[in-house]
Design a protein around this motif. Structure first.
Motif, PDB file in Angstrom:
ATOM      1  N   GLU A  13       0.819  -1.213   0.000  1.00 11.74           N
ATOM      2  CA  GLU A  13       0.000   0.000   0.000  1.00 11.74           C
ATOM      3  C   GLU A  13       0.849   1.257   0.000  1.00 11.74           C
ATOM      4  OE1 GLU A  13      -3.282   2.231   2.895  1.00 11.74           O
ATOM      5  OE2 GLU A  13      -2.544   0.231   3.392  1.00 11.74           O
ATOM      6  N   ALA A  14       2.023   1.186   0.626  1.00 13.95           N
ATOM      7  CA  ALA A  14       2.856   2.372   0.809  1.00 13.95           C
ATOM      8  C   ALA A  14       3.878   2.577  -0.307  1.00 13.95           C
ATOM      9  CB  ALA A  14       3.579   2.280   2.152  1.00 13.95           C
ATOM     10  N   ILE A  85       7.771   9.780   5.799  1.00  7.50           N
ATOM     11  CA  ILE A  85       7.116   8.464   5.767  1.00  7.50           C
ATOM     12  C   ILE A  85       6.180   8.302   6.959  1.00  7.50           C
ATOM     13  CG2 ILE A  85       7.510   5.967   5.979  1.00  7.50           C
ATOM     14  CD1 ILE A  85      10.060   6.360   4.314  1.00  7.50           C
ATOM     15  N   ASN A  86       6.628   8.683   8.145  1.00  4.60           N
ATOM     16  CA  ASN A  86       5.777   8.570   9.332  1.00  4.60           C
ATOM     17  C   ASN A  86       4.520   9.424   9.208  1.00  4.60           C
ATOM     18  OD1 ASN A  86       7.472   6.742  10.634  1.00  4.60           O
ATOM     19  ND2 ASN A  86       8.659   8.352  11.631  1.00  4.60           N
ATOM     20  N   PHE A  91      -2.836   9.699   6.625  1.00  4.52           N
ATOM     21  CA  PHE A  91      -3.722   9.342   5.513  1.00  4.52           C
ATOM     22  C   PHE A  91      -4.209   7.899   5.635  1.00  4.52           C
ATOM     23  CE2 PHE A  91      -0.961  12.711   3.844  1.00  4.52           C
ATOM     24  CZ  PHE A  91      -1.902  13.584   3.341  1.00  4.52           C
ATOM     25  N   ASP A  92      -4.040   7.314   6.839  1.00  2.00           N
ATOM     26  CA  ASP A  92      -4.459   5.923   7.092  1.00  2.00           C
ATOM     27  C   ASP A  92      -3.747   4.933   6.180  1.00  2.00           C
ATOM     28  OD1 ASP A  92      -6.242   6.655   9.121  1.00  2.00           O
ATOM     29  OD2 ASP A  92      -7.825   7.078   7.660  1.00  2.00           O
ATOM     30  N   ILE A  93      -2.493   5.232   5.845  1.00  2.00           N
ATOM     31  CA  ILE A  93      -1.699   4.319   5.029  1.00  2.00           C
ATOM     32  C   ILE A  93      -0.934   3.379   5.947  1.00  2.00           C
ATOM     33  CG2 ILE A  93       0.225   4.144   3.396  1.00  2.00           C
ATOM     34  CD1 ILE A  93      -0.686   6.860   2.276  1.00  2.00           C
ATOM     35  N   ASP A  94      -1.099   2.081   5.726  1.00  2.00           N
ATOM     36  CA  ASP A  94      -0.429   1.067   6.544  1.00  2.00           C
ATOM     37  C   ASP A  94       1.042   1.004   6.136  1.00  2.00           C
ATOM     38  OD1 ASP A  94       0.343  -1.091   8.034  1.00  2.00           O
ATOM     39  OD2 ASP A  94      -0.757  -2.580   6.837  1.00  2.00           O
ATOM     40  N   LEU A  95       1.935   1.291   7.079  1.00  2.00           N
ATOM     41  CA  LEU A  95       3.372   1.294   6.803  1.00  2.00           C
ATOM     42  C   LEU A  95       4.043  -0.036   7.144  1.00  2.00           C
ATOM     43  CD1 LEU A  95       4.308   4.840   8.149  1.00  2.00           C
ATOM     44  CD2 LEU A  95       3.876   4.164   5.777  1.00  2.00           C
ATOM     45  N   LYS A 280      -9.802   0.184   0.833  1.00  2.00           N
ATOM     46  CA  LYS A 280     -10.278   1.512   0.439  1.00  2.00           C
ATOM     47  C   LYS A 280     -11.225   1.463  -0.762  1.00  2.00           C
ATOM     48  CE  LYS A 280      -7.539   3.221   3.574  1.00  2.00           C
ATOM     49  NZ  LYS A 280      -6.294   3.901   3.296  1.00  2.00           N
ATOM     50  N   LYS A 281     -11.551   0.261  -1.232  1.00  2.00           N
ATOM     51  CA  LYS A 281     -12.388   0.126  -2.422  1.00  2.00           C
ATOM     52  C   LYS A 281     -13.750   0.780  -2.250  1.00  2.00           C
ATOM     53  CE  LYS A 281     -14.328  -3.891  -3.338  1.00  2.00           C
ATOM     54  NZ  LYS A 281     -14.524  -5.297  -3.782  1.00  2.00           N
ATOM     55  N   GLN A 282     -14.419   0.499  -1.134  1.00  2.00           N
ATOM     56  CA  GLN A 282     -15.771   1.020  -0.926  1.00  2.00           C
ATOM     57  C   GLN A 282     -15.771   2.538  -0.826  1.00  2.00           C
ATOM     58  OE1 GLN A 282     -18.392  -1.154  -1.164  1.00  2.00           O
ATOM     59  NE2 GLN A 282     -19.510   0.774  -1.393  1.00  2.00           N
TER      60      GLN A 282
END
Length: 312
Positions: A13-14, A85-86, A91-95, A280-282
């Motif tokens: 995702e990142a 990066i942190n 943005f709710d991005i899984d790191l 994040k599809k929905q």
């Protein structure tokens, strides 16, 4: 000259946001080591024609590697990278593990080592992507070959999100269309559109390096007369009647310009979005439908989703 290899252990995702951060802070290219690439025979791809060393890959997540010159600013640059990066977590991005390691490499090793990862890849039955430095012979007269040099902007054209985008373009481009490519990166989607018969492609990216890379790759593929590049923030201040808009970008970014995409499409025009993770599809579907788009197709490849929407 010595270079420092920055290796970030993170998630699929990142990949794109971290790659963008690395380029903005001085990396001239990135390498993605994804263990999914080790699965050569898979139903969802036509197959990479090269061999990979499993020991180079993490057991989970991905490695993103970039190269920075060893100089007096290196420590500050690494700290900027870590901070940027942190900040992606907002943005709710899984790191994922989000581990950063450094190692030193000599210039002569760095200059050629990264190229071993990029070989010709057949994306569809009709389209093959090949690095500019690889010799490749068309299988037949109908095969479309896209030559890319990913050194200036991240994106070799072989990531699942790009594959999904190209497959959609191949299906919906009939010829002579006006197309907008939002977040053009290395220019692969713009080039594919031109080679598939589109008349005019307007390629936008906020990153100046990406714009230059698109221009360079367009010239290599002899479609530069059809591709009009501009450094631009999404579709801000863009006003035209496009037949199709394509964007391979983060879901969080896609939902920010759905209205502008609607305003720049003709009635019956298509909005092809990719770069969307399952979680994040929905969110994307809801935003598209709320604007009035009809969802025509939802396609999936590995952990990624592409949505084709139509302006009713």
């Amino acid at each position: 000259m010595k270079w420092s290899e920055v290796c970030i252990h993170t998630t699929n995702e990142a990949i794109e946001p971290i790659s963008n951060i690395l380029h903005e802070l001085g990396a001239s290219g990135v390498v993605i080591e994804d263990p999914l690439d080790l699965i050569i025979d898979r139903d969802t791809m036509f197959g990479e024609i090269f061999e990979l060393d499993a020991s180079d890959y993490p057991e989970e997540g991905v490695y993103i590697k970039a190269y920075l010159p060893v100089n007096s600013f290196l420590v500050e640059t690494i700290e900027e990278i870590k901070l940027a990066i942190n900040n992606l977590t907002t943005f709710d991005i899984d790191l994922g593990k989000n581990q950063i390691t450094l190692s030193e490499v000599n210039e002569e090793d760095w200059a050629t080592a990264w190229k071993k990862y990029y070989k010709p890849v057949q994306i569809t039955e009709k389209i093959t992507i090949t690095p500019t430095w690889e010799e490749y012979t068309r299988k037949n007269n109908e095969e479309i070959v896209i030559e890319l040099d990913p050194g200036m902007a991240f994106g070799t054209g072989t990531h699942p999100t790009t594959v999904l985008s190209i497959r959609a373009l191949e299906k919906y481009i009939k010829g002579n269309e006006t197309i907008i490519d939002v977040g053009c990166g290395s220019g692969v989607l713009s080039i594919a559109s031109a080679l598939l018969g589109a008349k005019d492609i307007y390629a936008y990216d906020l990153d100046e390096i990406a714009v230059k890379s698109t221009e360079q790759n367009a010239k290599v593929n002899q479609v530069n007369k059809s591709i009009h590049t501009k450094q631009n923030n999404l579709l801000n201040d863009v006003h035209m009647e496009a037949d199709l808009i394509v964007s391979n970008i983060l879901a969080e970014i896609i939902v920010r310009f759905v209205k502008e995409a609607w305003d720049n499409l003709i009635h019956g025009g298509y909005f092809i979005t990719s770069g969307i993770i399952q979680a994040k599809k929905q969110m994307v579907l809801d935003e598209l439908e709320q604007q009035g788009f009809e969802i025509v197709e939802i396609n999936e490849l590995e952990d990624w989703v592409s949505v084709v929407a139509k302006k009713k």
